[in-house]
Each structure stands twice: as C-alpha cells, then as structure tokens.
Design an enzyme around this catalytic site. Structure first.
Site, PDB file in Angstrom:
ATOM      1  CD  GLU A  37      -2.674   1.566   0.450  1.00  0.00           C
ATOM      2  OE1 GLU A  37      -2.885   0.874  -0.486  1.00  0.00           O
ATOM      3  OE2 GLU A  37      -3.457   2.566   0.498  1.00  0.00           O
ATOM      4  CD  GLU A 125      20.043   8.735  24.859  1.00  0.00           C
ATOM      5  OE1 GLU A 125      20.266   8.772  23.738  1.00  0.00           O
ATOM      6  OE2 GLU A 125      20.104   9.646  25.739  1.00  0.00           O
ATOM      7  CE  LYS A 127      30.040   6.053  22.885  1.00  0.00           C
ATOM      8  NZ  LYS A 127      30.593   5.512  21.785  1.00  0.00           N
ATOM      9  CG  ASP A 129      30.326   0.629  17.197  1.00  0.00           C
ATOM     10  OD1 ASP A 129      30.677   1.804  17.025  1.00  0.00           O
ATOM     11  OD2 ASP A 129      30.881  -0.333  17.264  1.00  0.00           O
ATOM     12  CE1 TYR A 237      24.423  12.035  20.138  1.00  0.00           C
ATOM     13  CE2 TYR A 237      24.118   9.873  19.087  1.00  0.00           C
ATOM     14  CZ  TYR A 237      24.687  10.987  19.411  1.00  0.00           C
ATOM     15  OH  TYR A 237      26.045  11.510  18.778  1.00  0.00           O
ATOM     16  CE  LYS A 325      33.325   2.546  24.182  1.00  0.00           C
ATOM     17  NZ  LYS A 325      34.342   3.498  23.690  1.00  0.00           N
ATOM     18  CB  CYS A 419      46.134 -36.205   6.657  1.00  0.00           C
ATOM     19  SG  CYS A 419      45.243 -36.266   8.163  1.00  0.00           S
ATOM     20  CB  CYS A 422      45.888 -40.497   8.976  1.00  0.00           C
ATOM     21  SG  CYS A 422      45.246 -39.898   7.486  1.00  0.00           S
ATOM     22  CB  CYS A 449      42.508 -36.295   4.991  1.00  0.00           C
ATOM     23  SG  CYS A 449      43.171 -37.803   5.501  1.00  0.00           S
ATOM     24  CB  CYS A 455      41.852 -40.203   8.740  1.00  0.00           C
ATOM     25  SG  CYS A 455      42.488 -38.555   9.248  1.00  0.00           S
TER      26      CYS A 455
END
Ligand code: IVH
Length: 791
Positions: A37, A125, A127, A129, A237, A325, A419, A422, A449, A455
């Site tokens: 809409e 609030e 913080k 980033d 803010y 923080k 490997c 093994c 491997c 193995c």
C-alpha cells in the site's frame, strides 16, 4: 479550481499520508499499512510529480533518491561544538562518575559505596556504534546535515542524510522552534549490513568489515545516489542549537523530538541513582546480541537540564554524561601460526593460532579461517597483525589484516601435502558448481584427506556425529569417550559400537559397573532407528537432517536410496545436482558399503516406511530427462523439440543421422552432439538406466498423463465388487482403465462409481451409505458400449 490546483492538493495529500506512514513505521515502530500500500501511494505521488515538475519540493518523500555527485564535501562549522564522552569501563568508574556528579550538584554523599543520599536521576540509552551527525531544521524543514568532524568543523553531507529513510525531511506536528539542530547517530542495522555484504559478494563488490565501517563508507559518499541504496538509519540522542529550551529534562526533550517525527531509541529509560544505571547496563548487555544493531556500551546523562547546566563541561566532555562501555569485541593481535584440522568428511581446514588476547572479556587464542579461499580473501600471512572479533558465542574470527604492520619475515599459509593426523595424502579438489547437471568451475578449491575412516580425525568426527542426538541418539557417549574408544583401537567404524563388550567399556577411564551397563543399554536402544535418522547418521556430505528425512519419506527404503542414480535423485524436491552426486558417490564407495553392511550385520534394524511416496512418483517428462542427461549444446528448447519429434528415449537412441538431420529446431552442432552422445554405448545405457529406474521407482510419464487426460473417465476412481458374468473382474478393470479411470480397492467419498455384481457386500453397503453412483452389470455394460468399447 484549475487542474494544477487539483494536482497540488492531491500531491499534498499523498505526501502527508506517506509522511504519516513513515512516522508510524520508523518512529513509533507500529507500521500502519502493508508495504504494498505504501508503494502504491509512493508511485502515485511520483507519477503526479512527473506530470507537474513545478510542484516538486525538496521535502517530498520522493526526493530521497540522491542527486548529482559532489567533487568534495563543503565545510560546516558547529556553533555548539559536538563533544565526546568520557568512558567508564568498570563498575567503579561509573560509581566514581556518580560521586563527581553529586559532588558537583552539592548533594549529600550517602555512604562510601554511594548508597543513600538523594539519588540523581539519569537518562539511559544504548551507545550506538555508528557516526555522529548533526541535522539542522529551519522552520521545520531539513536544511543541512553534517558530520561531527573534529567537533568544531564537520563536512556537509546534506544530500546524503536526505536519503536516509527515517530522517524526516520536514518536522511533524507543531510548536517546533524556528531553528532546531538535533544530533544523533547514523548507523546500519546488523541485517542491513549482512544484506549489503551479501549483495557485494554476489556482484564482486567491496565488502565491509563491520556495520560501523559500512555506515561510515556509505555516508561519506560524494555520490548521494550510492548512499540512497545503502540501508542507513538514524537515531536521535540530543539537541544542538535551539532557540529556548524544549523541555526541562533530557528524556522529555527526546519524547518531544519523537512527536516531531524524529526517531529516538526504543531503549530510552530513566534511572534513579547509580544502582539502577548498573541494572540498565546489565540488562542491555544481556540483550546485546539480540538487538537489531551493534552497540558498544550505554550512555548515562544527568536527566535534569538545569543540573546539566550547573555541572557544565571539562575540556571536551560534559561532566553530566558518561559512556559505560562493554568490553571491546574487536582487538589487535598477532597470527602466530596456521594449523590444519581434519573434519568429518576429511576436509582439511585452516585454524589460526593467535597470540592470546582479551576480546570482550574472554581470552582468545584461536580463530576460524574457514577455508583456503578465506585465507586468500584476507590475504593473511603468518606473522601478520590481525583484527580479531568475537560476537556473542560465535567462534572468534579474523576480520582483517593490518598490512602496514607486516613483518619482513612473514610467511605464506600453505596447505600440507599430507594429513597432519594420519599422514595420508591431501587431495586438492577444484570446487565444481553443478547446476541442473551442468558443471561450471569456480575459483575455489577444497582440500581433503583421503584417509577416510582410517584417519583417526575423520573416524572420531564420524562417530561423534553418528551417535549425536539427532542421529542415532546414543545417550552417554560423549566426545571424550569416543576419543578413548578410537585411541584404544576398540572402534574403527560406527559398526564396532554394536560389538562393544562390558569388559571393554568397563576398562575405559571413568567407567564403573552401572555406567558401563548404562552405556551398553543406550547403544542397544539405538538399534531400531528410523530410516531418516540412519541416513542422517551416516554423515553423507551435504545431507542434513531435512534431506535425510526427505530421502526416507520419498524413497522409503535404504536399498532404493543406495542405488538411486544422481539424475533420479534430482527429481526430489530440493535436491540439487551437487547433493545428488554426493549421495550417489557415498553409496558407490566400497568402504561405505562395507560399513553399512557391518551395521546391518551387527544388529541394526531399520524402521523403513517401504512405500514410494507420491511426492516422488510425480510426473517425469522426456524433455526433462533429456535435459538431465546434459547433452552438450542441447538446451531446454532443443530437448523439447527432440522429444516432440521422436516421442520416446528409445526412438532417439535408435535415430540415425538422416532422422536427426530432418529435425528442425536443432542446429547442426546440437544434432551432431545428440548423435555422438547416443553413439557412446555407455551413455546410451546410462540414459536407459535412468528411464528404467524412474519407472521402477513409480514415476509416471508425462506422455501417459497426457494420453489419459483426453479420455472420458480421466480423473475418476471406480471400484469393482461382487462377480460379473460377461467378463472377469480383471478384464473389467482393464476396460475401465482404458477409458482413463483408476480402479481402486476400496470405497471412499472420492469414489466416482461402483460396479456391483451378485455377492457384493460391505463395499456396496458403504457406497449406498455415501450415496455413490452404483451400477449393476447391465448398466456397466451399457456404459462401456456408450463409449464405444466392445463387450
Ligand atoms: S551523547 C555531549 N548519546 O558516542 C554528549 N552519544 O563518545 C554527546 N553515541 O560522538 C554524545 N550513542 O557518536 C550520545 N546515545 C548516545 C550515543 C552517543 C552513540 C556516540 C556519538 C558520540 C560518541 C561520544
């Protein structure tokens, strides 16, 4: 009223409707109309504005698309400097801040811990980033957007902020001051960031290391059209320049801004005193991972504006606010080495060994590198300084290399030739992308491997997977026990679990009488798995729980799954060519067959559903089959033309060059390719095998479906009961089927008609009960004759 006036009114109305929807969506977080809409209104406005360009104003919702690119950003001086915040890392830092505030306000000190005394009211609030920006509204119109810059001078990013969807171009309501500068954070949500990076990956564009970088990169675009395509958001803010005060407290000011259409944080709260601030910090910290955006802490501000004035500033920080923080989620460290781990399917994957570093409160010394493609993408070398990131409980990741700090003796990361567990060879496989049977090579490679269950690393992982809850669900067989079983040589394949003796288990570390009995009992309890669990437990590459369930449900028996041709498997919903080949290759491999045989021999009783499911027994078509054969130069249209001309696979295999040459709708190259393909006996046999298996697995053929569709009784289901004199029941069945009907064994509401001869019993009774059409033999014969059937 002139035409233009009508349009002007309509435009004004559309704009105010769109603004109102935007406000509910972005600020109140209560969408009022479906997106469709909104789009409709938006398109209507665009169309009207296109007709009347003289009525386009800069505050129209259509004007968020960005404009001409700049060659440089202009400068903006902040009349009121944009300050930074002091930081609190520990609880004691925050208590110290509160003490200073109370001291500054000459409030009673309370006890040593800051308890007691009149609590200070704080606003709380998250913080965010992102990047700090200033937005200037004059007479309610957005006239300027600026970055923080060095705090006194920023860059003019008006064209860019105008593209941010939740930045109002015009303030709502009334009572706003003639000049109002608001401040807040421009950021990118986690989802927006993921989507942006996913798109960049697809198109080979630049990916960003984190949402903050993505927001910064998007906002500092000289071409605002690029910014317009980035999922940026704004959260207000604070207030900068304003004529007079808006409200006596910070939280009330923000609520007022919200009424004027500016988005503020949903997490805005008030706290009475430092204890409640700490509660808020802990609460947000606990919810950090589930927030839609990244935050690096929370911000506390003395709520009363009068008290804020009293406290004032120190250097470039307000004395009335502080950022508490969270422990950083990214740190620098050194890549000491790259080791290689061997996974369940033998994949050899690089793991970063790091110089231990504290990241978000946890010591990190390893990080995943995923695969060699990732190593190449990062361009990382051993000895490099890298940025590691830890998000929630996710395994730490290397985000970036700090290339300036690369030491002279940095070494490239090399995959071992053998490997590490093994000693078997490590095989390099070029990653092959298969789509609809066609192969295309991509740049990536996987290293495997070749040791398989020989193995120890693969064996351990295979068994850990085999016994896991969603697989065979063997309780009490944890990873450590699996390791012991493998290390002591008691288990060399999953099948060996079922021959373990009491003495062997009892001899393991940490086992006593009862625990030994319990483990053997839970192993025994797992002997009757459903087919789906068993398939999942086998650990076929790329076959997860859902695919295992699908295979079990549709094909019903292990034997069918094991011999299914890859082309046949791709008829299953959601099974692509790659997965189909993995499944097929798994069951083709001798050592896997041996393990399965040993499991069955050692007492596994599969709970098979047995039946083929209608989901599989859908319709196959000849063009479909030809397409799956992947004949070079024959695409979908070619396949259709071939099928139409020849009608059956057999006819195509038998076609000679003359027949093929007569076929229009297939070029010379494609015709030759068809001839060569079927001239290859192995390929022709394979094609026939696919067709035969499809029929064997109950697949109906499109041609049969079409043939039936035109028949008079198509889609009907009939039931025969009692005896007939003129013909046997079998013959009657054939005649009905020849007319397109299905003949069923039992009566239901869906039955179209019942033919009842003498001796009819319960089926007839049920048919009358349901009010179905019932024919006696004479009526039945009349029906057949009516359709021209000889009787
Ligand atoms: S208030 C005078 N509130 O943090 C107070 N800042 O280190 C000025 N930030 O540059 C800032 N969320 O980019 C405030 N809710 C919030 C914030 C916030 C993020 C950023 C802002 C500022 C930096 C201060």
């Amino acid at each position: 009223m002139t035409d233009a006036q009508t349009a002007a009114e309509r435009i004004a109305q559309l704009r105010s409707e769109l603004d109102a929807h935007n406000y509910r969506y972005y600020v109140l977080d209560e969408p009022s109309v479906p997106d469709a809409e909104y789009d409709r209104l938006f398109r209507a406005l665009k169309a009207l504005e296109a007709e009347h360009p003289e009525l386009v104003t800069p505050d129209s919702p259509t004007q968020r698309v960005g404009g001409a690119a700049l060659s440089a950003f202009g400068e903006v001086r902040h009349e009121i400097p944009m300050l930074s915040l002091g930081n609190a890392f520990e609880e004691t830092d925050l208590r110290e801040f509160d003490r200073r505030v109370r001291e500054g306000l000459e409030l009673p000190a309370g006890d040593l811990l800051g308890h007691g005394g009149a609590p200070v009211e704080y606003s709380c609030e998250p913080k965010l980033d992102g990047l700090a920006v200033s937005l200037l509204y004059e007479r309610g119109q957005l006239v300027r957007g600026a970055t923080r810059g060095d705090g006194s001078t920023g860059e003019d990013i008006t064209a860019n902020v105008r593209t941010i969807r939740n930045v109002p171009l015009k303030l709502h309501g009334e009572g706003w001051p003639a000049v109002l500068e608001v401040r807040g954070e421009v950021y990118m949500s986690k989802a927006g960031f993921e989507a942006l990076n996913a798109k960049a990956m697809e198109t080979g564009g630049k990916t960003f290391a984190n949402p903050r970088n993505a927001a910064a990169g998007s906002l500092r675009q000289l071409d605002s059209k690029i910014t317009a395509g980035r999922p940026l958001e704004f959260c207000c803010y604070g207030i900068g320049r304003v004529e007079g005060a808006i409200a006596p407290s910070h939280t009330e000011s923000l609520q007022t801004l919200k009424r004027w259409g500016l988005p503020i944080s949903r997490e805005l709260k008030k706290a009475q005193g430092v204890e409640q601030c700490l509660d808020y910090y802990r609460d947000i910290g606990a919810r950090r991972a589930s927030l839609a955006y990244e935050i690096d802490g929370v911000v506390f501000k003395v709520n009363d504006i009068g008290q804020q004035r009293e406290l004032g500033f120190r250097a470039r920080e307000p004395r009335w606010a502080i950022a508490h923080k969270f422990p950083a989620s990214e740190e620098l460290t050194e890549l000491l080495d790259v080791e290689f781990q061997v996974g369940r399917t033998g994949a050899v994957t690089p793991v970063a060994r790091l110089k231990p570093v504290q990241v978000a409160g946890v010591t990190v010394s390893n990080a995943t590198l995923h695969n060699m493609d990732e190593v190449a993408r990062l361009g990382v070398m051993i000895g490099d300084t890298v940025i590691v990131r830890r998000a929630g409980d996710v395994i730490p990741q290397i985000m970036q290399v700090v290339s300036e700090r690369r030491p002279a003796d940095a070494r490239p990361v090399q995959v071992p030739t053998h490997c590490p567990v093994c000693g078997s060879e490590v095989e390099r496989t070029q990653l092959v992308k298969r789509s609809k049977g066609r192969e295309s090579f991509s740049a990536g490679a996987v290293y495997r491997c070749v040791g398989r269950l020989a193995c120890q690393a693969q064996l351990k992982q295979a068994i850990i997977h085999f016994v896991s809850r969603r697989a065979m669900d063997i309780d009490g067989l944890g990873d450590k026990i699996v390791e012991q079983l493998v290390d002591k040589g008691l288990v060399a394949s999953p099948a060996d679990l079922y021959t373990l003796t009491y003495d062997q288990v009892f001899a393991l570390d940490g086992f006593a009488e009862v625990s030994s009995q319990n483990l053997l009992a839970s192993i025994a309890d797992s002997r009757r798995p459903t087919l789906a669990r068993f398939i999942f437990a086998l650990g076929i590459p790329d076959v997860g729980e859902e695919t295992a369930k699908l295979l079990a449900r549709t094909l019903g028996r292990l034997e069918r799954i094991a011999r299914a041709l890859p082309e046949v498997l791709t008829y299953l919903p959601d099974v692509g060519a790659e997965v189909a080949y993995e499944i097929h290759n798994f069951f083709e491999a001798e050592h896997n067959r041996e393990v399965i045989a040993a499991l069955l021999k050692n007492g596994i009783e599969l709970q098979e559903e047995g039946d083929l499911h209608p989901e599989f027994a859908a319709y196959a078509s000849l063009p479909d089959l030809l397409d799956k054969l992947n004949i070079p130069f024959v695409a979908a249209t070619g396949a259709r033309n071939l099928a139409e001309r020849f009608g059956s696979l057999e006819a195509i295999v038998a076609a000679d060059w003359l027949d093929l040459s007569a076929l229009k709708g297939l070029n010379e190259k494609a015709r030759k390719s068809v001839r060569d393909f079927f001239a290859d006996l192995a390929k022709a046999a394979h094609a026939r095998a696919i067709e035969a298996q499809l029929r064997d697995f109950g697949m109906h053929w499109e041609s049969e479906k079409k043939a039936v569709e035109g028949l008079p009784l198509a889609g009907q289901s009939w039931v025969l009961t009692g005896s007939l004199e003129a013909m046997s029941r079998d013959l009657a069945k054939d005649k009905l089927e020849a007319l397109g009907a299905k003949v069923a064994g039992s009566v239901s509401a869906r039955t179209s008609g019942v033919v009842a001869g003498p001796g009819a019993g319960s089926k007839l009774a049920k048919a009358s009960e349901l009010g179905l059409k019932v024919l006696d033999e004479a009526q039945f014969l009349a029906l057949l004759r009516g359709f021209g059937v000889e009787v």
